[in-house]
Design a protein around this motif. Structure first.
Motif, PDB file in Angstrom:
ATOM      1  N   GLN A 120       0.838  -1.195   0.000  1.00 28.11           N
ATOM      2  CA  GLN A 120       0.000   0.000   0.000  1.00 28.11           C
ATOM      3  C   GLN A 120       0.880   1.255   0.000  1.00 28.11           C
ATOM      4  N   VAL A 169       1.126   5.297   0.020  1.00 28.02           N
ATOM      5  CA  VAL A 169       0.321   6.427   0.475  1.00 28.02           C
ATOM      6  C   VAL A 169       1.174   7.692   0.437  1.00 28.02           C
ATOM      7  N   GLY A 187      -0.700  -3.091   6.707  1.00 26.96           N
ATOM      8  CA  GLY A 187      -1.418  -3.338   5.464  1.00 26.96           C
ATOM      9  C   GLY A 187      -1.472  -4.821   5.146  1.00 26.96           C
ATOM     10  N   ARG A 210       3.269  -1.422   3.862  1.00 27.92           N
ATOM     11  CA  ARG A 210       2.784  -0.063   3.605  1.00 27.92           C
ATOM     12  C   ARG A 210       3.988   0.865   3.460  1.00 27.92           C
ATOM     13  N   LEU A 242       4.810   4.998   3.303  1.00 26.44           N
ATOM     14  CA  LEU A 242       4.350   6.373   3.431  1.00 26.44           C
ATOM     15  C   LEU A 242       5.372   7.285   2.765  1.00 26.44           C
ATOM     16  N   LYS A 296      -3.867   5.914  10.732  1.00 29.63           N
ATOM     17  CA  LYS A 296      -3.700   4.454  10.620  1.00 29.63           C
ATOM     18  C   LYS A 296      -5.049   3.740  10.604  1.00 29.63           C
ATOM     19  N   LEU A 352      -6.301   4.073   7.044  1.00 27.40           N
ATOM     20  CA  LEU A 352      -5.504   3.281   6.100  1.00 27.40           C
ATOM     21  C   LEU A 352      -5.768   1.783   6.276  1.00 27.40           C
TER      22      LEU A 352
END
Length: 337
Positions: free
Chosen positions: A173, A175, A226, A230, A232, A330, A333
């Motif tokens: 994921q 983001v 995730g 994940r 970021l 969080k 997400l």
């Protein structure tokens, strides 16, 4: 490449027109050992000045990365022009041991004439070389990956060996985080890295001479979050005018806007983001993050009018601390999966 405080006035990309091309183009990525004698940054700028003028004559668009003593170049355009450029590069004394790691025909990703980047890394040149060779060998066997995956596996790899990382590509994921004012997204990323004992990876991007000025983009991997991890990515606001943002935005599941008490600041950033999403025809979830008083109805209305989902990560009343911001984010997400 230095960071500056002011933002460009728009997120337009006049070099490529108002619409994405629907025609397939040639796509090639190679890696080569840098033989630059002197500061790499100065050489990257000289390469940029030459490339912006001469590549346009052949319909070529280029992204160039320097990392671990290697150059990685992604070229798109007519295949004849790509091959001619690679032949010139092979004779350039600034490069040696050129290895093609991807070649195909398909949908374009690069819509600026030139993107340059210098990436920091704790990886050794030998470790980087092993990943180059793994990708080169897969390419030779006809089992290569998509160009965006190849680029990321060299320039901003997922945790693990190239084969492990590639297996996670579709479920990792991604983001993007941006703040409506100052450096809130970067501050949150650094705080989270400290809390999770993770490591922030730093990158600097430069566009063509008509592009936005140099920008920073840092990222943090959270491999245990995730479905299968994940990432970021904190981006500067002015990065919305950069070709690299347009190239990789379609791979993001969500974009987080760290809002501001000044609703006008938040709305201006949102509008610029929505323009970019339309240009790349991508509909990520847009997540507003901040205190309850920072949310105004116009944020949701503007987002949903453009056909994108609007989600809210609220921290309650008062100025939120990093822990409250991350807790609220969080939760949202995790629901996205």
């Amino acid at each position: 490449m230095r960071s500056i405080l002011q933002d460009p006035d728009s997120s337009s990309w006049p070099d490529s027109g108002a619409e994405l091309s629907t025609q397939d183009v040639g796509r090639l990525i190679y890696a080569s050992i840098s033989a630059v004698d002197g500061p790499v940054l100065d050489e990257m700028r000289r390469i940029r000045d030459h490339a912006v003028v001469h590549n346009a004559e052949h319909g070529l668009r280029v992204a160039l990365m320097h990392k671990c003593g290697w150059f990685v170049e992604w070229i798109e355009g007519p295949m004849a022009g790509i091959h001619a450029l690679v032949e010139r590069v092979a004779l350039d004394p600034r490069h040696r041991s050129l290895k093609v790691v991807h070649e195909s025909v398909g949908q374009p990703r690069l819509f600026k004439p030139w993107i340059g980047s210098i990436a920091q890394s704790t990886e050794s040149a030998g470790e980087f070389a092993r990943r180059v060779m793994a990708l080169h060998e897969r390419h030779v066997r006809g089992k290569g990956y998509e160009p965006a995956s190849v680029w990321r596996s060299l320039c901003s790899p997922l945790p693990g060996h190239v084969e492990v990382a590639a297996a996670r590509e579709g479920t990792y994921q991604r983001v993007m985080m941006m703040s409506a004012r100052q450096t809130g997204a970067f501050d949150l990323l650094r705080w989270l890295a400290h809390e999770t004992r993770g490591r922030v990876a730093h990158r600097r991007f430069a566009g063509s001479v008509h592009d936005a000025l140099d920008v920073e983009s840092d990222y943090l991997d959270l491999p245990d979050q995730g479905q299968q991890g994940r990432r970021l990515i904190a981006n500067a606001r002015k990065g919305l005018a950069m070709g690299v943002t347009h190239a990789f935005l379609p791979d993001h599941a969500a974009v987080v806007l760290l809002l501001d008490a000044d609703a006008g600041q938040s709305l201006r950033l949102l509008e610029r983001l929505l323009v970019v999403c339309q240009q790349v025809r991508h509909r990520p979830a847009i997540i507003g993050l901040g205190a309850d008083g920072w949310f105004v109805p116009e944020l949701q209305t503007a987002t949903e009018t453009r056909g994108l989902p609007w989600l809210e990560a609220r921290t309650g009343d008062g100025e939120p601390k990093h822990a409250r911001l991350w807790g609220a984010l969080k939760t949202v997400l995790d629901r996205l999966g």
